[in-house]
Scaffold this motif. Structure first.
Motif, mmCIF file in Angstrom:
data_model
loop_
_atom_site.group_PDB
_atom_site.id
_atom_site.type_symbol
_atom_site.label_atom_id
_atom_site.label_comp_id
_atom_site.label_asym_id
_atom_site.label_seq_id
_atom_site.Cartn_x
_atom_site.Cartn_y
_atom_site.Cartn_z
ATOM 1 N N GLU A 1 -63.257 4.207 26.784
ATOM 2 C CA GLU A 1 -63.622 5.615 26.858
ATOM 3 C C GLU A 1 -63.492 6.229 25.465
ATOM 4 O OE1 GLU A 1 -60.812 7.799 29.254
ATOM 5 O OE2 GLU A 1 -59.131 7.218 28.006
ATOM 6 N N PHE A 2 -63.904 7.474 25.342
ATOM 7 C CA PHE A 2 -63.554 8.276 24.181
ATOM 8 C C PHE A 2 -62.207 8.924 24.499
ATOM 9 C CE2 PHE A 2 -68.292 8.480 24.031
ATOM 10 C CZ PHE A 2 -68.469 7.813 22.834
ATOM 11 N N PRO A 3 -61.332 9.106 23.498
ATOM 12 C CA PRO A 3 -60.035 9.719 23.774
ATOM 13 C C PRO A 3 -60.188 11.056 24.514
ATOM 14 C CG PRO A 3 -60.113 8.867 21.532
ATOM 15 C CD PRO A 3 -61.503 8.766 22.084
ATOM 16 N N ALA A 4 -59.379 11.241 25.555
ATOM 17 C CA ALA A 4 -59.535 12.419 26.418
ATOM 18 C C ALA A 4 -58.234 12.718 27.148
ATOM 19 C CB ALA A 4 -60.647 12.177 27.439
ATOM 20 N N GLY A 5 -58.146 13.937 27.657
ATOM 21 C CA GLY A 5 -57.008 14.310 28.483
ATOM 22 C C GLY A 5 -57.082 15.754 28.926
ATOM 23 N N SER A 6 -56.181 16.115 29.792
ATOM 24 C CA SER A 6 -56.157 17.453 30.369
ATOM 25 C C SER A 6 -55.548 18.473 29.427
ATOM 26 C CB SER A 6 -55.353 17.451 31.672
ATOM 27 O OG SER A 6 -55.980 16.642 32.635
ATOM 28 N N ALA A 7 -56.111 19.675 29.457
ATOM 29 C CA ALA A 7 -55.536 20.803 28.722
ATOM 30 C C ALA A 7 -54.253 21.229 29.433
ATOM 31 C CB ALA A 7 -56.522 21.963 28.665
ATOM 32 N N ALA B 1 -58.307 18.956 23.088
ATOM 33 C CA ALA B 1 -59.033 17.820 22.530
ATOM 34 C C ALA B 1 -58.355 17.314 21.262
ATOM 35 C CB ALA B 1 -60.483 18.216 22.247
ATOM 36 N N VAL B 2 -57.974 18.228 20.383
ATOM 37 C CA VAL B 2 -57.303 17.871 19.129
ATOM 38 C C VAL B 2 -55.954 17.209 19.420
ATOM 39 C CG1 VAL B 2 -56.166 18.881 17.103
ATOM 40 C CG2 VAL B 2 -58.493 19.576 17.720
ATOM 41 N N ARG B 3 -55.183 17.786 20.334
ATOM 42 C CA ARG B 3 -53.859 17.231 20.681
ATOM 43 C C ARG B 3 -53.995 15.837 21.285
ATOM 44 N NH1 ARG B 3 -51.827 16.695 25.320
ATOM 45 N NH2 ARG B 3 -53.064 18.355 26.276
ATOM 46 N N GLU B 4 -54.892 15.681 22.258
ATOM 47 C CA GLU B 4 -55.057 14.388 22.923
ATOM 48 C C GLU B 4 -55.484 13.306 21.933
ATOM 49 O OE1 GLU B 4 -54.399 13.156 25.897
ATOM 50 O OE2 GLU B 4 -53.831 14.992 26.935
ATOM 51 N N LEU B 5 -56.399 13.645 21.042
ATOM 52 C CA LEU B 5 -56.852 12.681 20.045
ATOM 53 C C LEU B 5 -55.681 12.231 19.175
ATOM 54 C CD1 LEU B 5 -59.143 11.152 18.590
ATOM 55 C CD2 LEU B 5 -59.440 13.211 17.171
ATOM 56 N N ALA B 6 -54.878 13.179 18.706
ATOM 57 C CA ALA B 6 -53.726 12.839 17.860
ATOM 58 C C ALA B 6 -52.693 12.022 18.637
ATOM 59 C CB ALA B 6 -53.100 14.110 17.295
ATOM 60 N N GLU B 7 -52.405 12.418 19.876
ATOM 61 C CA GLU B 7 -51.404 11.703 20.668
ATOM 62 C C GLU B 7 -51.834 10.266 20.958
ATOM 63 O OE1 GLU B 7 -49.548 15.487 23.162
ATOM 64 O OE2 GLU B 7 -50.685 13.954 24.257
ATOM 65 N N GLU B 8 -53.081 10.077 21.333
ATOM 66 C CA GLU B 8 -53.544 8.756 21.752
ATOM 67 C C GLU B 8 -53.859 7.828 20.595
ATOM 68 O OE1 GLU B 8 -56.720 9.044 24.602
ATOM 69 O OE2 GLU B 8 -55.511 10.261 25.969
ATOM 70 N N THR B 9 -54.338 8.378 19.472
ATOM 71 C CA THR B 9 -54.851 7.521 18.393
ATOM 72 C C THR B 9 -54.210 7.761 17.030
ATOM 73 O OG1 THR B 9 -56.619 9.017 17.674
ATOM 74 C CG2 THR B 9 -57.102 7.520 19.534
ATOM 75 N N GLY B 10 -53.522 8.862 16.861
ATOM 76 C CA GLY B 10 -52.972 9.210 15.559
ATOM 77 C C GLY B 10 -53.972 9.849 14.621
ATOM 78 N N VAL B 11 -55.205 10.040 15.074
ATOM 79 C CA VAL B 11 -56.237 10.662 14.232
ATOM 80 C C VAL B 11 -56.094 12.178 14.343
ATOM 81 C CG1 VAL B 11 -58.716 10.987 13.850
ATOM 82 C CG2 VAL B 11 -57.826 8.726 14.472
ATOM 83 N N GLY B 12 -55.952 12.821 13.193
ATOM 84 C CA GLY B 12 -55.803 14.268 13.173
ATOM 85 C C GLY B 12 -57.081 14.956 12.726
ATOM 86 N N VAL B 13 -57.510 15.902 13.526
ATOM 87 C CA VAL B 13 -58.623 16.780 13.172
ATOM 88 C C VAL B 13 -58.203 18.202 13.525
ATOM 89 C CG1 VAL B 13 -60.401 14.993 13.557
ATOM 90 C CG2 VAL B 13 -59.824 16.588 15.408
ATOM 91 N N ALA B 14 -58.902 19.165 12.970
ATOM 92 C CA ALA B 14 -58.631 20.568 13.279
ATOM 93 C C ALA B 14 -59.641 21.065 14.308
ATOM 94 C CB ALA B 14 -58.732 21.411 12.007
ATOM 95 N N VAL B 15 -59.271 22.106 15.013
ATOM 96 C CA VAL B 15 -60.198 22.714 15.968
ATOM 97 C C VAL B 15 -61.517 23.061 15.275
ATOM 98 C CG1 VAL B 15 -60.592 24.768 17.394
ATOM 99 C CG2 VAL B 15 -58.424 23.532 17.559
ATOM 100 N N ALA B 16 -61.440 23.533 14.036
ATOM 101 C CA ALA B 16 -62.646 23.904 13.285
ATOM 102 C C ALA B 16 -63.547 22.706 12.990
ATOM 103 C CB ALA B 16 -62.258 24.596 11.983
#
Length: 171
Positions: free
Chosen positions: A64-70, A80-95
């Protein structure tokens, strides 16, 4: 995935109703929803990140693509930003997120985003959530969906979002 995880309940338009639901509690309220968010990460060479769900999760060992509940109080993009960081360690900003679309599912409003990142970001997979990852062409992710290798909920999502997703991945 903690049983003490609280989700905001929303109406069909995604408007929070001031009520919550605890993950794992029975009897999700009929006609209400919670928000689930996902990010399709695109690295510098155009490949996208897919992750393989841990064996003991629902749809275990499916991709899947990294995903999770708000969580309560989070926006879809923040989740989306939190789940991505938690699952993969990849950090992005909401912007950094580009909105692909929203799909109404049985108890969830599912939002998909695309985020472009520079280069080849290092991954730090959470073994409780993810057991493997791969950087693949979007066409390969879609092929895996057709072959039944993606988690079942992803099939209708990719049908609904396919063209828009491809446009934003190519941008």
């Amino acid at each position: 995935m903690a049983d003490d995880e609280l989700w905001d309940l929303t109406d069909a338009s995604g408007r929070p109703l001031g009520r919550t639901h605890r993950r794992g509690d029975p009897a999700f309220p009929a006609g209400l929803y919670h928000v689930v968010s996902s990010v399709c990460v695109v690295r510098g060479d155009g490949l996208v990140l897919i992750t393989r769900r841990a064996a003991d999760k629902d749809f275990g060992l499916d991709w899947e693509f990294p995903a999770g509940s708000a969580l309560t109080g989070e926006t879809s993009a923040e989740a989306a930003v939190r789940e991505l960081a938690e699952e993969t360690g990849v950090g992005v900003a909401v912007a950094d997120l580009a909105f692909v679309g929203r799909m109404t599912e049985r108890t969830a409003l599912f939002d998909l985003y695309v985020a472009h990142v520079d280069g080849d970001p290092p991954l730090a997979l959470d073994p409780a959530e993810v057991c493997d990852s791969a950087w693949v062409a979007l066409s390969e992710a879609l092929r895996r969906a057709d072959a039944g290798d993606l988690a079942a909920p992803w099939i209708p999502r990719l049908v609904a979002f396919g063209e828009r997703l491809a446009q934003l991945v190519r941008r």
